[in-house]
Design an enzyme around this catalytic site. Structure first.
Site, short mmCIF file in Angstrom:
data_model
loop_
_atom_site.label_atom_id
_atom_site.label_comp_id
_atom_site.label_asym_id
_atom_site.label_seq_id
_atom_site.Cartn_x
_atom_site.Cartn_y
_atom_site.Cartn_z
N LYS A 195 2.42 3.75 -3.84
CA LYS A 195 2.54 4.47 -5.20
C LYS A 195 4.00 4.10 -4.39
O LYS A 195 4.55 4.44 -3.88
CB LYS A 195 2.26 5.04 -5.14
CG LYS A 195 0.98 5.64 -5.31
CD LYS A 195 -0.18 4.81 -6.45
CE LYS A 195 -1.17 5.26 -6.25
NZ LYS A 195 -2.39 4.53 -7.51
N ASP A 217 -1.92 -2.03 -6.06
CA ASP A 217 -2.97 -1.74 -6.93
C ASP A 217 -2.83 -2.31 -7.36
O ASP A 217 -3.64 -3.97 -7.22
CB ASP A 217 -1.97 -0.07 -7.83
CG ASP A 217 -2.66 0.34 -8.35
OD1 ASP A 217 -2.94 0.17 -9.45
OD2 ASP A 217 -2.18 2.03 -8.15
N GLU A 218 -4.38 -1.61 -8.60
CA GLU A 218 -5.93 -2.26 -8.82
C GLU A 218 -4.69 -3.28 -10.20
O GLU A 218 -4.60 -4.60 -10.08
CB GLU A 218 -6.42 -2.11 -9.13
CG GLU A 218 -6.47 -1.30 -10.74
CD GLU A 218 -5.88 -0.19 -10.06
OE1 GLU A 218 -5.98 1.62 -11.04
OE2 GLU A 218 -5.65 0.32 -8.63
N HIS A 252 -12.07 -3.54 -6.07
CA HIS A 252 -11.70 -2.64 -7.21
C HIS A 252 -12.57 -2.57 -7.60
O HIS A 252 -12.52 -3.73 -8.24
CB HIS A 252 -10.11 -2.20 -7.54
CG HIS A 252 -9.73 -1.20 -7.79
ND1 HIS A 252 -10.01 -0.51 -8.69
CD2 HIS A 252 -9.36 -0.58 -7.15
CE1 HIS A 252 -9.95 0.24 -9.97
NE2 HIS A 252 -9.46 0.70 -8.16
#
Length: 455
Positions: A166, A194-195, A285
Site C-alpha cells: 500500500k 493490489d488487485e 484474487h
C-alpha cells in the site's frame, strides 16, 4: 393424433422427478429458491431445472428430434429452509453431456446463465455444486498445488506470510520495489500487487515487474530464503495478460497473480495452463466476489466460486479471515477452505457443504487470509487455518510505527512463536495472547506492533 401437443405446459410435469436416482456422472446443484407468491415450490424448482437445461417456455416441434429424457435437467428433491418463510432448497441434477469438457465458463453459462432473471422466482441462489469425477478429470486444475509449491519454495511446517503493498495506487515503480524489498527482507515470504494495480499512468507494468524482481533477488540473497512477489498479470485482453506472464517468466520470478472474476474464467484457465507449462505459481484474487455472493438469498455462494477456481486453476485464493466474524461464519468458511485444500470432503450441512465432493487427486489450493488482520490475530489464524495457508497482513505490516521491515519482522516472529507453541502442545485458542506477549519480550519489533494494535 398426429404431430405434438402444442402450447404452454407446467414445467413440473416434465422437470420435477422426485423418484429420480442421481447418477455418479451427474452434476448436482443445490439452489435456494424463493418463489413468487402463489407459485408452488415444485413448479419453481422444475422451472430452474428446465431453464438451465433443455427447456423453453413452450413445447416446440424440435423437441421431437432429440431425447429430452437423456438431456434434461431434473429437480429431484425439494426441502423447505428452516426459519425462512416460503424459501426452499431445490436439488437439480444435470446430465454430464450438457457441458463442454474443461470449461468452467460453459458450466456456469448452463447452470446460472439464464435462470436468475426468471419471472416465477423472487430470488435464486446457487448454494453448492457437486462436480462428478468424470467432469473433474477434464480439468487441469491448479498449476502446481500445495505440495509442489512447498517444494519449490522450500518452506514447510508453517503458514506462509504475505503483504499487500500500500498505498495501492500512486507509488512509482522504484518506490514500489523498495517497499517490496523492505517487507521481504524483514521476513515475509511474499508481497502482493493490489488487485487494481494493472498498468496505469503512474506505474506501467513492465517497470513494476522489473523493480519488483530486483527487490526479490536482493532480499533473497540477504536472507537465504526463497521470496516471491505476486505480479498482477490481469489485463484488458488475454493476449496482453499472457505477454505479462511471459515477461515474469523471463525475469525468473516464482509467481504471478490474476483477478479471476473480473478477468473471467476463460482468461483464468488460459493463464493457469500457461503457468503450469512454464513453472509459475498462480495467486488468485477474488475482486468482485461480493457482487455475486453477498446477498443471502440471491446470487451464488462463494464456495461455488471457490470450487470453480480449483477446476479453472490457481495455487492461492483469497478466502476471508474468519477472525472477529460471527461464529457461524467460521464453520462455513472452514467448509470451503477444506473444499479448496482436501482431496475428499464429506457432505456436512452445518458447514454449508451440501454434497460430498471427491476431487480425484486434483491439486489443492492454498487459502489466503487477508484484510484487517494484525499480530494479535496470529494465534487464532494459525489455529483456524493450519499450516496450509497464506496469511496476508497489509496494514498489519506497513502500518508498523518503525516501517515495513520491522513490521515484517513482527509478523514473522509472531508466526514462529505460534507455530512453536502449537508444536509444543499449547492451546492457541486460550493461551494466544500470552504466547504473543512472551514472544514480544525478546523482539522489540513485535512489542511495538503489539502496542499499536491493542488486543
Amino acid at each position: 393424433s398426429v404431430g405434438f401437443k402444442a402450447g404452454v405446459k407446467d414445467y413440473k410435469l416434465t422437470y420435477y422427478t422426485p423418484d429420480y436416482k442421481t447418477k455418479d456422472t451427474d452434476i448436482l446443484a443445490a439452489f435456494r429458491v424463493t418463489p413468487q407468491p402463489g407459485v408452488p415450490p415444485e413448479e419453481a424448482g422444475a422451472a430452474v431445472a428446465a431453464e438451465s437445461s433443455t427447456g423453453t417456455w413452450t413445447t416446440v416441434w424440435t423437441d421431437g428430434l432429440t431425447s429430452l429424457d437423456r438431456y434434461k435437467g431434473r429437480c429431484y428433491h425439494i426441502e423447505p429452509v428452516a426459519g425462512e418463510e416460503s424459501q426452499f432448497i431445490a436439488y437439480v441434477a444435470y446430465p454430464l453431456d450438457l457441458f463442454e469438457e474443461g470449461s468452467v465458463t460453459n458450466m456456469f453459462t448452463s447452470i446460472v446463465g439464464n435462470v436468475f432473471g426468471f419471472k416465477a422466482l423472487r430470488a435464486l441462489r446457487l448454494e453448492d455444486l457437486r462436480i462428478p469425477n468424470a467432469y473433474v478429470k477434464t480439468f487441469q486444475g491448479p498449476p502446481h498445488g500445495i505440495q509442489v509449491e512447498r517444494d519449490k519454495l522450500n518452506k514447510y511446517g508453517r503458514p506462509l506470510l504475505g503483504c499487500t503493498i500500500k498505498p495501492k495506487l500512486g507509488l512509482s515503480a522504484k518506490n514500489y520495489g523498495r517497499a517490496v524489498y523492505e517487507c521481504l527482507r524483514g521476513g515475509l515470504d511474499f508481497t502482493k500487487d493490489d488487485e487494481n494495480v494493472n498498468s496505469q499512468p503512474f506505474m506501467r507494468w513492465r517497470d513494476r515487474f522489473l523493480f519488483c524482481a530486483e527487490a526479490l533477488y536482493k532480499a533473497q540473497a540477504e536472507t537465504g530464503e526463497i521470496k516471491g512477489h505476486y505480479l498482477n498479470a490481469t489485463a484488458g485482453t488475454c493476449e496482453e495478460m499472457i505477454k505479462r506472464a511471459v515477461f515474469a517468466r523471463e525475469l525468473g520470478v516464482p509467481i504471478v497473480m490474476h483477478d479471476y472474476l473480473t478477468g473471467g474464467f476463460t482468461a483464468n484457465t488460459t493463464l493457469s495452463h500457461y503457468c503450469r507449462d512454464n513453472g509459475l505459481l498462480l495467486h488468485i484474487h477474488r475482486a468482485m466476489h461480493a457482487v455475486i455472493d453477498r446477498q443471502k438469498n440471491h446470487g451464488m455462494h462463494f464456495r461455488v466460486l471457490a470450487k470453480a477456481l480449483r477446476l479453472s486453476g490457481g495455487d492461492h485464493i483469497h478466502s476471508g479471515t474468519v477472525v472477529g466474524k460471527l461464529e457461524g461464519e467460521r464453520e462455513i468458511t472452514l467448509g470451503f477452505v477444506d473444499l479448496l485444500r482436501d482431496d475428499f470432503v464429506e457432505k456436512d450441512r452445518s458447514r454449508g457443504i451440501y454434497f460430498t465432493q471427491d476431487w480425484v487427486s486434483l491439486p489443492g489450493v492454498l487459502p489466503v487470509a487477508s484484510g484487517g488482520i494484525h499480530v494479535w490475530h496470529m494465534p487464532a489464524l494459525t489455529e483456524i487455518f493450519g499450516d496450509d495457508s497464506v496469511l496476508q497482513f497489509g496494514g498489519g505490516t506497513l502500518g508498523h510505527p518503525w516501517g515495513n521491515a520491522p513490521g515484517a519482522v513482527a509478523n514473522r516472529v509472531a508466526l514462529e512463536a505460534c507455530v512453536q507453541a502449537r508444536n509444543e502442545g499449547r492451546d492457541l485458542a486460550s493461551e494466544g495472547n500470552q504466547i504473543i506477549r512472551e514472544a514480544s519480550k525478546w523482539s522489540p519489533e513485535l512489542a511495538a506492533a503489539c502496542e499499536v494494535w491493542k488486543e
